[in-house]
Scaffold this motif. Structure first.
Motif, mmCIF file in Angstrom:
data_model
loop_
_atom_site.group_PDB
_atom_site.id
_atom_site.type_symbol
_atom_site.label_atom_id
_atom_site.label_comp_id
_atom_site.label_asym_id
_atom_site.label_seq_id
_atom_site.Cartn_x
_atom_site.Cartn_y
_atom_site.Cartn_z
ATOM 1 N N ALA A 187 0.832 -1.208 0.000
ATOM 2 C CA ALA A 187 0.000 0.000 0.000
ATOM 3 C C ALA A 187 0.864 1.254 0.000
ATOM 4 N N ALA A 188 1.941 1.237 0.770
ATOM 5 C CA ALA A 188 2.813 2.417 0.856
ATOM 6 C C ALA A 188 3.436 2.745 -0.492
ATOM 7 N N VAL A 189 3.975 1.750 -1.157
ATOM 8 C CA VAL A 189 4.626 2.014 -2.452
ATOM 9 C C VAL A 189 3.587 2.427 -3.498
ATOM 10 N N TRP A 190 2.433 1.793 -3.496
ATOM 11 C CA TRP A 190 1.404 2.127 -4.481
ATOM 12 C C TRP A 190 0.858 3.534 -4.250
ATOM 13 N N ILE A 191 0.528 3.846 -3.008
ATOM 14 C CA ILE A 191 -0.040 5.170 -2.697
ATOM 15 C C ILE A 191 0.954 6.280 -3.001
ATOM 16 N N THR A 192 2.197 6.130 -2.556
ATOM 17 C CA THR A 192 3.160 7.217 -2.782
ATOM 18 C C THR A 192 3.515 7.362 -4.256
ATOM 19 N N ALA A 193 3.596 6.253 -4.986
ATOM 20 C CA ALA A 193 3.869 6.357 -6.425
ATOM 21 C C ALA A 193 2.710 7.038 -7.136
ATOM 22 N N THR A 194 1.488 6.682 -6.774
ATOM 23 C CA THR A 194 0.307 7.286 -7.391
ATOM 24 C C THR A 194 0.224 8.777 -7.069
ATOM 25 N N VAL A 195 0.397 9.130 -5.812
ATOM 26 C CA VAL A 195 0.334 10.537 -5.409
ATOM 27 C C VAL A 195 1.458 11.332 -6.072
ATOM 28 N N THR A 196 2.645 10.767 -6.114
ATOM 29 C CA THR A 196 3.774 11.469 -6.738
ATOM 30 C C THR A 196 3.514 11.695 -8.219
#
Length: 161
Positions: A143-152
């Motif tokens: 979730a952390a990698v997906w959320i931060t990549a998406t937000v970035t």
């Protein structure tokens, strides 16, 4: 034009290098020394930071290993941001990704401690806690990698408008 064929672990990235020829094998290693060096230095930095976190927030035997979970989730969050930035935003120096991505973040996040924590919990009579930790870390990291990549990606797209 066809896309380049992906390389496997056993074959060189340079198609002109034949690893069966000793002189070419040595030449191939020479080109990798700087990468190995920056991964080693970055790994030492990341592992030291992880060790420091375990000293600041130690886990007691049989309890949920929150420090390792948060370290892995935080490291994955940074990986999500970092990978978007170096692949979509700017062309990084060839040693940035091995140093920071593989070295620092690879040393900071820790599958080995995660596996040892699960083993200790199960062997210590806490299999439910071990199973919960196994699942929670996996979910938190993904979730952390997906959320931060998406937000970035969205922030980069918004900024470029």
């Amino acid at each position: 034009m066809t896309a380049p064929r992906p390389t496997t672990f056993n074959e060189p990235t340079d198609p002109d290098v034949d690893l069966h020829v000793p002189a070419q094998r040595h030449q191939s290693w020479r080109g990798q020394r700087s990468i190995v060096a920056v991964v080693a230095v970055g790994g030492a930095v990341g592992a030291s930071a992880r060790y420091g976190a375990s000293l600041v927030w130690p886990a007691t035997a049989g309890s949920f290993p929150w420090t390792t979970l948060w370290v892995n989730a935080a490291g994955c969050a940074v990986i999500g941001v970092f990978m978007v930035l170096i692949s979509d935003v700017w062309a990084a120096h060839r040693l940035v990704r091995p140093f920071f991505g593989t070295g620092v973040l690879g040393g900071f996040t820790t599958f080995s401690t995660y596996a040892v924590d699960i083993e200790k919990l199960v062997n210590g009579g806490h299999p439910r806690t071990g199973l919960a930790y196994l699942a929670a870390t996996m979910v938190a990291a993904l979730a952390a990698v997906w959320i931060t990549a998406t937000v970035t990606r969205r922030l980069v797209a918004w900024r470029q408008q």
